[in-house]
Design a protein around this motif. Sequence first.
Motif, short mmCIF file in Angstrom:
data_model
loop_
_atom_site.label_atom_id
_atom_site.label_comp_id
_atom_site.label_asym_id
_atom_site.label_seq_id
_atom_site.Cartn_x
_atom_site.Cartn_y
_atom_site.Cartn_z
N ILE A 135 46.70 47.22 38.62
CA ILE A 135 45.95 46.17 39.29
C ILE A 135 46.91 45.09 39.81
O ILE A 135 48.03 44.95 39.33
CB ILE A 135 44.88 45.55 38.37
N LEU A 136 46.46 44.36 40.80
CA LEU A 136 47.24 43.30 41.46
C LEU A 136 48.62 43.78 41.89
O LEU A 136 49.63 43.12 41.65
CB LEU A 136 47.38 42.08 40.54
N TYR A 152 50.55 41.11 44.18
CA TYR A 152 50.71 39.69 43.89
C TYR A 152 52.19 39.33 43.78
O TYR A 152 52.97 40.03 43.16
CB TYR A 152 49.93 39.30 42.63
N ILE A 188 41.94 36.00 38.00
CA ILE A 188 41.58 37.39 38.29
C ILE A 188 40.09 37.59 38.02
O ILE A 188 39.57 37.17 36.98
CB ILE A 188 42.40 38.35 37.40
N ASP A 189 39.41 38.22 38.95
CA ASP A 189 37.99 38.55 38.78
C ASP A 189 37.89 39.72 37.81
O ASP A 189 38.38 40.82 38.10
CB ASP A 189 37.37 38.90 40.13
N THR A 204 36.07 43.03 39.22
CA THR A 204 36.73 43.89 40.19
C THR A 204 38.21 44.10 39.89
O THR A 204 38.84 44.99 40.47
CB THR A 204 36.63 43.28 41.60
N TRP A 205 38.78 43.25 39.01
CA TRP A 205 40.19 43.23 38.68
C TRP A 205 41.05 43.00 39.93
O TRP A 205 42.13 43.54 40.07
CB TRP A 205 40.62 44.50 37.94
N LYS A 206 40.52 42.16 40.80
CA LYS A 206 41.27 41.73 41.98
C LYS A 206 41.55 40.23 41.87
O LYS A 206 40.85 39.50 41.17
CB LYS A 206 40.48 42.02 43.26
N HIS A 240 41.34 36.59 42.50
CA HIS A 240 40.32 35.71 43.06
C HIS A 240 40.95 34.46 43.65
O HIS A 240 40.54 33.98 44.71
CB HIS A 240 39.31 35.33 41.97
#
Length: 387
Positions: A229-230, A233, A271-272, A275-277, A279
């Motif tokens: 995830i991410l 970033y 981090i949301d 959704t693990w995206k 935010h």
Amino acid sequence: MTKLLPFLALLFSFNAFADLRATGDLSIVIEREDGNALIVNTTEHKRLAKIEKLGDLSHASVVFSRDQRYAYVFGRDGGLTKIDMLKDAIDKRIIQAGNSIGGAISQDGKLIAVSNYTPGGVKVFSSDTLELVADIPSDYGEGLRSKVVGLVDAPGQRFVFSLFDAGEIWMADFKNPKAPVIKKFPNIGKQPYDALMSPDGHYYIAGLFGEPGLALLDLWNLDAGVKHILPDYGKDDEKLPVYKMPHLEGWAVAGDYVFAPAVGQHKVLVIDKNTWKLHDTIAVVGQPVFVMARPDARHVWVNFAFPDNNQVQVIDVKDLSLLKTLSPGKGVLHMEFTPRGEQVWVALRDDNQLVVYDTDTLQEITRLPANKPNGIFFSSRAHKIGL
């Protein structure tokens, strides 16, 4: 003489009662330079005892027995010390490896696991006797053994940990301590340096030092494997020197968001959790080390690496804004909330003090002396997953 017996019995019972001590509000404070641990009453803000000669405590951590009587101190030199907080004494102490980096206690409180840099792997001991129960070498190739980081307990009598050199996550099921079952998740990303367990025991998240992003393991859906995830970033940000690696144990899970330190950046990631995206990001004064949520999750407290380690910032979760910047003193290394969050304790290594704040007014309550404190661990951790 016989007439005195009832009186002596009464006197003895009174003394025994007077010496009684509850353990639910005790804390272990690590004095880094001296290799000592202080036992502190967190309600009365009072030092009770000093336990000496615990070895190298430069990266010490502590877990507690489920009855909150015993504290298990993990030293950097491979030392594992069991402290009796009622007797103010070492109950047992062993040197189990050459270089260690923390540990965990099992769901039932009967096992203590230790993660090792040298020789690498995880060793598991009886919490009662500190006798070896299992040795799990972190071998991942011909003649290769990895440093182990991010060791936490998980529901189902399991331990989860990451292999820094191998780029893997392993899960050890200890329902049968004599025959633990190891499940391995390879290719999770480069150099996982630390990890956390979500407070509900649902997610294990490892931070990656060797590449952008995080590795996410859903413990409710192991067949899905590890999700990256991410991944983007920080990709385009200026690369800054990393003065101190963030600690993932202190990541804040507040409502639908996870607040995490950005490695080498003056940012806190939001981090949301659905959704693990990413935010949002929150600009802060320095490179975050601990990002910790107050127990009610309304505020998040952040401390920083050098040269900004004399400051603490408080984030309002409601609108993701900076609420206040505090300057408690030199060398802020660690923070710990009381179980219901009305106070937070802050370790000031370079000022040789502990400072206590009211988390509602953000005003200082008191200070206690401690020599080079670098860790504060409340016995309430005994009843929290992943701590």
